[in-house]
Write a protein that holds these residues in place. Structure first.
Motif, mmCIF file in Angstrom:
data_model
loop_
_atom_site.group_PDB
_atom_site.id
_atom_site.type_symbol
_atom_site.label_atom_id
_atom_site.label_comp_id
_atom_site.label_asym_id
_atom_site.label_seq_id
_atom_site.Cartn_x
_atom_site.Cartn_y
_atom_site.Cartn_z
ATOM 1 N N HIS A 177 53.061 -23.711 74.676
ATOM 2 C CA HIS A 177 52.960 -25.136 74.415
ATOM 3 C C HIS A 177 52.858 -25.978 75.688
ATOM 4 N N ASN A 226 59.478 -22.894 70.001
ATOM 5 C CA ASN A 226 59.892 -24.128 70.660
ATOM 6 C C ASN A 226 61.395 -24.293 70.478
ATOM 7 N N ASN A 286 55.073 -31.297 65.189
ATOM 8 C CA ASN A 286 54.740 -30.019 64.561
ATOM 9 C C ASN A 286 53.602 -30.186 63.564
ATOM 10 N N VAL A 289 50.519 -29.928 65.353
ATOM 11 C CA VAL A 289 50.228 -28.523 65.658
ATOM 12 C C VAL A 289 49.597 -27.847 64.452
ATOM 13 N N TYR A 290 50.242 -27.961 63.302
ATOM 14 C CA TYR A 290 49.735 -27.283 62.107
ATOM 15 C C TYR A 290 48.362 -27.796 61.693
ATOM 16 N N TYR A 298 57.603 -21.651 62.520
ATOM 17 C CA TYR A 298 58.266 -22.179 63.711
ATOM 18 C C TYR A 298 59.421 -21.247 64.078
ATOM 19 N N MET A 330 63.290 -29.470 59.059
ATOM 20 C CA MET A 330 62.000 -28.824 59.318
ATOM 21 C C MET A 330 61.427 -28.220 58.041
#
Length: 596
Positions: A177, A226, A286, A289-290, A298, A330
């Motif tokens: 990342h 992460n 996130n 990211v997805y 994750y 999350m």
């Protein structure tokens, strides 16, 4: 980042190595009855056939494609679960298919063999097959950690082919990342083709994408790494607020931080994982990211016990409790995505497991959990925390103080033998190297060709016999004796002892499973083998044993990753006065005895 044991009944194991002629054991089963099996097929091996499959795991009913480098005339292919043959076929050509059986979560071993004129079976090659619709039941975790220009599509394919051969069904992306608080390289609407990671290494977005895509062709899960609470020194510019951090004192003047080298981007400053604004912020990152990278979930990290820490208002932060809140947030934001969280030195393990939202339990073990007995304790605790359902993966770094050269094969194999026999698995295999430190890109130690070959055997073994190794069962009392004093062997119950063979026993689905682990030559009882000095164990062969049993025994068989490429071997035995006697063919690192 840096930095469990089964709910098992107390083991009582009586082991000795005394001359035993006419004496019999004192077990209650089969008293006075004489019976057994004396006519079994002899097995030898000539491991000349290399096998691969097209995936690391298969759904029930899915087609399994096999490829062999060569098959000699007269060879046959046999599919077994444990010691039971489910189908067999003649070998025709070097590529063929097999339909995975309908039952979910079963391990199989496919072995290529031929039969000699005298009736002896010769094992030519083997490979495991995992028929499991989800990795949750039997996770086998690997990693990737370099994404620079050298990671071309062909190179990535080569690396993932090796992980596939080891049946790795999930891969952790470490140090991929841009920033801990802004993991995506670039903006959601415009990715950077190349960006820098925390260590200022080049990361190619296309390489990350290629790893994910190729892993998915093998049926693997791709998990991005992460921290749950990390931000770099420029985080305010990206919208991270001062009120979200945790501090060393109650006056919010000294942010908690993980210090890194000056040549890196920044130190990592820590936030309160339970702060709902931070949770919303990182969940949005996130989401970015997805939206761009097809990750399956994750891999959440932490940093272990930080001591007393405070939020911006001066309240003491309960980090383990905050992990629960973070995991819940999350999962609520991305319910379809998978979650795994590190329990550094077991810190927060019960809280992580208690969420019911992680796929398995992940323990990074350090010097405070350095002994083989600590692995047992962790597995036992995790079994309880996870309500007897969550499996354990150890992040355990071998030969940690060795500065260069090859991994020490005896240390690695003995540690894997113990982990696998106890029911755990080991995060150790990367696409291009084996893990030697918490900094996953570190490549200071190499895998020798011999270790690579052995590792494939061990992962075949863990996969093929997963239902005996990792699918429940209860530890039980057993009494085992060596009946030949001339062998000069010492046997003991778990925990292990130096200069001894240690036994660990369980009853699994009506079968008695006894693992023999070879510590005869061990120079320590630590799994870490810090300096790479663990010696190769003394091979013992043709060991006469007597085991007390309850009830009539129909079959005794053994298997080991150290001989016949893990193929099982049925043994002749005699049952009399509550005990069976048989001869153990061999023990190098680990042999599994199964009594049905």
């Amino acid at each position: 980042m840096k930095y469990i044991i089964y709910a098992i009944t107390t083991l009582f194991f009586l082991a000795s190595c005394s001359k035993d002629n006419d004496e019999t054991g004192g077990g209650s089963g089969g008293g006075g009855e004489i019976g057994g099996v004396t006519d079994v097929t002899p097995v030898t091996s000539d491991l000349t056939v290399s096998l691969v499959t097209d995936k690391a795991c298969y759904k029930p009913g899915e087609t399994v494609s096999f490829t062999a480098d060569a098959l000699p005339a007269g060879a046959k292919i046999r599919y077994r679960t444990q010691n039971k043959v489910v189908s067999e076929q003649a070998a025709v050509g070097t590529s063929w298919t097999w339909t995975a059986p309908a039952t979910d979560f079963i391990g199989y071993l496919a072995d290529v063999y031929r039969t000699k004129d005298d009736g002896t079976e010769v094992i030519l090659g083997t490979i495991a097959v995992d028929v499991s619709s989800d990795w949750i039941r039997f996770p086998r975790y690997g990693f990737v950690a370099t994404f620079d220009a050298s990671k071309t599509e062909s190179k990535i394919q080569e690396e993932m082919a090796f992980l596939n051969r080891c049946h790795i069904n999930g891969v952790q992306f470490q140090d991929w990342h841009n920033k801990h608080h802004w993991p995506l390289g670039g903006m959601r609407e415009q990715l950077d083709a190349v960006y820098k990671d925390i260590a200022n290494r080049d990361i190619y977005t296309q390489s990350v994408k290629d790893y994910i895509r190729i892993q998915h062709t093998y049926g693997m899960k791709s998990m991005f790494y992460n921290l749950c609470f990390g931000a770099l020194d420029d985080a305010a510019n990206d919208g991270v607020k001062e009120e979200w951090y945790i501090f060393k004192g109650a006056g919010h003047t000294d942010k908690d931080a993980h210090t890194l080298p000056d040549s890196w981007k920044s130190n990592i400053y820590l936030l309160d994982p339970s702060n709902t604004e931070w949770q919303a912020y990182i969940a949005q990152r996130n989401d970015d990211v997805y939206a761009n990278l097809d990750f399956d979930g994750y891999q959440i990290d932490q940093l272990g016990n930080r001591g007393d820490r405070y939020d911006y208002k001066g309240n003491k932060v309960n980090l383990p409790k905050s992990y629960t809140s973070f995991i819940d947030a999350m999962k609520q934001r991305h319910p379809e995505k998978r979650l795994v969280m590190n329990a550094v030195s077991s810190y927060g393990a019960s809280q992580i497991a208690g969420t019911g939202k992680v796929d398995f339990l992940y323990n990074e073990v350090w010097g405070d959990e350095a002994d083989f007995t600590d692995l047992y304790t962790i597995l036992k605790a995790n079994h309880q925390y996870g309500n007897q359902t969550l499996k354990t993966v150890f992040a355990a770094y071998m030969n940690y103080e060795k500065s260069s050269g090859d991994f020490n094969m005896p240390g690695v194999l003995l540690t894997d033998a113990v982990m696998f026999a106890l029911g755990g698995s080991h995060l150790e295999l990367g696409g291009d190297h084996m893990l030697c430190s918490e900094y996953f890109p570190n490549t200071r130690l190499r895998m020798s060709d011999a270790l690579q070959t052995a590792i494939v055997r061990y992962y075949d073994f863990m996969t093929a016999y997963q239902n005996l190794l990792r699918d429940g069962g209860e530890e039980e009392k057993v009494t085992l004796n060596c009946t030949d004093a001339s062998k000069n062997l010492s046997l003991n119950v778990w925990p292990p002892k130096k200069s001894s063979i240690t036994a660990f026993a369980k009853r699994v689905n009506g079968r008695q499973v006894v693992h023999l682990l070879n510590f005869l030559s061990a120079n320590s009882l630590s799994w870490r083998d810090l300096d790479g000095s663990m010696p190769e164990p003394r091979l013992v062969t043709k060991v006469p044993l007597k085991l007390e049993v309850v009830g009539k025994v129909s079959k005794v068989w053994v298997a080991t990753p150290d001989a016949h490429a893990g193929a099982s071997q049925e043994l002749a035995f005699e049952q009399k006065d509550g005990a069976i006697t048989f001869t153990l063919p061999s023990l190098k690192y680990w042999t599994m005895i199964v009594i049905e």
